[in-house]
Design a protein around this motif. Structure first.
Motif, short mmCIF file in Angstrom:
data_model
loop_
_atom_site.label_atom_id
_atom_site.label_comp_id
_atom_site.label_asym_id
_atom_site.label_seq_id
_atom_site.Cartn_x
_atom_site.Cartn_y
_atom_site.Cartn_z
N ALA A 1 0.83 -1.21 0.00
CA ALA A 1 0.00 0.00 0.00
C ALA A 1 0.86 1.26 0.00
N ILE A 2 1.85 1.30 0.90
CA ILE A 2 2.70 2.49 1.00
C ILE A 2 3.51 2.69 -0.27
N GLY A 3 4.16 1.59 -0.75
CA GLY A 3 4.96 1.70 -1.97
C GLY A 3 4.11 2.03 -3.18
N GLY A 4 2.93 1.40 -3.29
CA GLY A 4 2.05 1.65 -4.42
C GLY A 4 1.52 3.06 -4.45
N LEU A 5 1.10 3.57 -3.29
CA LEU A 5 0.57 4.94 -3.24
C LEU A 5 1.66 5.97 -3.54
N PHE A 6 2.87 5.68 -3.06
CA PHE A 6 3.98 6.61 -3.33
C PHE A 6 4.29 6.66 -4.83
N LEU A 7 4.40 5.47 -5.46
CA LEU A 7 4.68 5.44 -6.90
C LEU A 7 3.53 6.04 -7.71
N GLN A 8 2.31 5.79 -7.25
CA GLN A 8 1.13 6.35 -7.94
C GLN A 8 1.14 7.86 -7.87
N TRP A 9 1.60 8.39 -6.76
CA TRP A 9 1.65 9.84 -6.57
C TRP A 9 2.78 10.47 -7.38
N THR A 10 3.90 9.75 -7.51
CA THR A 10 5.05 10.31 -8.23
C THR A 10 5.07 9.97 -9.72
N ASN A 11 4.64 8.74 -10.07
CA ASN A 11 4.72 8.29 -11.47
C ASN A 11 3.38 8.06 -12.13
N GLY A 12 2.32 8.06 -11.34
CA GLY A 12 1.00 7.82 -11.90
C GLY A 12 0.64 6.35 -12.01
N SER A 13 1.58 5.46 -11.62
CA SER A 13 1.32 4.02 -11.67
C SER A 13 1.95 3.36 -10.44
N SER A 14 1.27 2.35 -9.91
CA SER A 14 1.77 1.68 -8.71
C SER A 14 2.89 0.69 -9.01
N GLY A 15 3.13 0.41 -10.30
CA GLY A 15 4.25 -0.44 -10.70
C GLY A 15 4.23 -1.81 -10.06
N MET A 16 5.40 -2.26 -9.56
CA MET A 16 5.53 -3.59 -8.98
C MET A 16 4.71 -3.76 -7.70
N SER B 1 -5.17 -2.72 -6.43
CA SER B 1 -4.91 -1.30 -6.20
C SER B 1 -4.23 -1.11 -4.84
N PRO B 2 -3.34 -0.10 -4.71
CA PRO B 2 -2.72 0.20 -3.42
C PRO B 2 -3.77 0.48 -2.34
N TRP B 3 -4.92 1.04 -2.76
CA TRP B 3 -5.98 1.30 -1.78
C TRP B 3 -6.56 0.00 -1.25
N VAL B 4 -6.65 -1.01 -2.11
CA VAL B 4 -7.12 -2.32 -1.66
C VAL B 4 -6.12 -2.92 -0.68
N SER B 5 -4.82 -2.80 -1.01
CA SER B 5 -3.78 -3.29 -0.11
C SER B 5 -3.86 -2.59 1.24
N LEU B 6 -4.13 -1.28 1.20
CA LEU B 6 -4.24 -0.52 2.44
C LEU B 6 -5.42 -1.01 3.28
N ILE B 7 -6.55 -1.26 2.63
CA ILE B 7 -7.74 -1.76 3.35
C ILE B 7 -7.46 -3.13 3.96
N VAL B 8 -6.82 -4.02 3.17
CA VAL B 8 -6.50 -5.36 3.67
C VAL B 8 -5.55 -5.27 4.86
N SER B 9 -4.58 -4.37 4.77
CA SER B 9 -3.63 -4.19 5.86
C SER B 9 -4.32 -3.68 7.13
N LEU B 10 -5.22 -2.72 6.96
CA LEU B 10 -5.95 -2.18 8.11
C LEU B 10 -6.86 -3.22 8.74
#
Length: 221
Positions: free
Chosen positions: A110-125, A198-207
């Motif tokens: 979630a953290i890595g995906g959201l960061f990449l999405q914010w900087t590159n527009g894609s969550s990548g790996m 999606s990173p948001w899904v990962s965040l929800i699962v983590s929470l």
């Protein structure tokens, strides 16, 4: 007095024992430390027994005359009185470890995906995960914790791990096993399906995982 301090004092008292008494008492130590008796209580009992043995040793008595023929008998009643940990508790323990590991894994995604999405527009790996990775993290976390616990247990009779001579053969075996495990993991990873999330899904699962850990496994804490 802390457990570590009592172990130090116990070690010092053992140095004052005769070879026979020390050997006998070390068998008592092994029995007590391998039991279900709580660590602090176990060291208190061992310390009291060591002082008693030294006191009687000065009178010319040996350990068998003080504690009996069998080193296991002296603490038997105390050890037997400690209830066995319920099977459910053991299952909770082995379920909690992979749940915590996977919760952390999804948190990282979630953290890595959201960061990449914010900087590159894609969550990548960070926007996908293999089913094999989920299995490997869950099972691997249990193995890792068990190895750590065994290592910590091995330090209970001394204050620090003792340095061992360098063993090139053992090092080669460990490296070989690690390399084989990596290649097997890479091969199996390709055989298992990959999930896109999606990173948001990962965040929800983590929470959800964190809340579950709190209210299911740590509810008595």
């Amino acid at each position: 007095m802390k457990v570590k301090d009592m172990i130090k004092e116990n070690n010092a008292l053992r140095e004052q024992m005769t070879p026979f008494n020390r050997s006998y008492f070390e068998d008592m130590i092994l029995t007590m430390r391998a039991s279900r008796v709580e660590a602090l209580r176990a060291e208190e009992l061992l310390l009291d027994a060591a002082k008693l043995l030294l006191k009687e040793q000065k009178k010319g008595k040996n350990a068998k005359q003080v504690f009996g023929e069998n080193p296991d008998d002296y603490f038997k009643e105390i050890i037997d009185s400690v209830p066995t940990r319920p099977a459910r508790s053991k299952w909770n323990y082995y379920l909690m470890i992979p749940c915590a590991a996977l919760t952390c894994l999804f948190g990282i995604l979630a953290i890595g995906g959201l960061f990449l999405q914010w900087t590159n527009g894609s969550s990548g790996m960070f926007g996908q995960i293999s089913l094999f990775t989920l299995f490997a993290v869950g099972a691997g976390s249990i193995i890792l914790i068990e190895l750590i616990m065994k290592w910590m247990t091995s330090l209970s009779e001394s204050d620090a791990p003792k340095a061992k001579p360098f063993d090139i053969k053992s090092l080669g075996i460990y490296i070989g096993i690690a390399v084989v495990a990596v290649f097997i993991g890479l091969y199996l990873d390709r055989l298992f399906p990959v999930i896109t999330l999606s990173p948001w899904v990962s965040l929800i699962v983590s929470l959800v995982g964190a809340i579950g850990l709190k209210f299911i496994f740590f509810k008595q804490a």
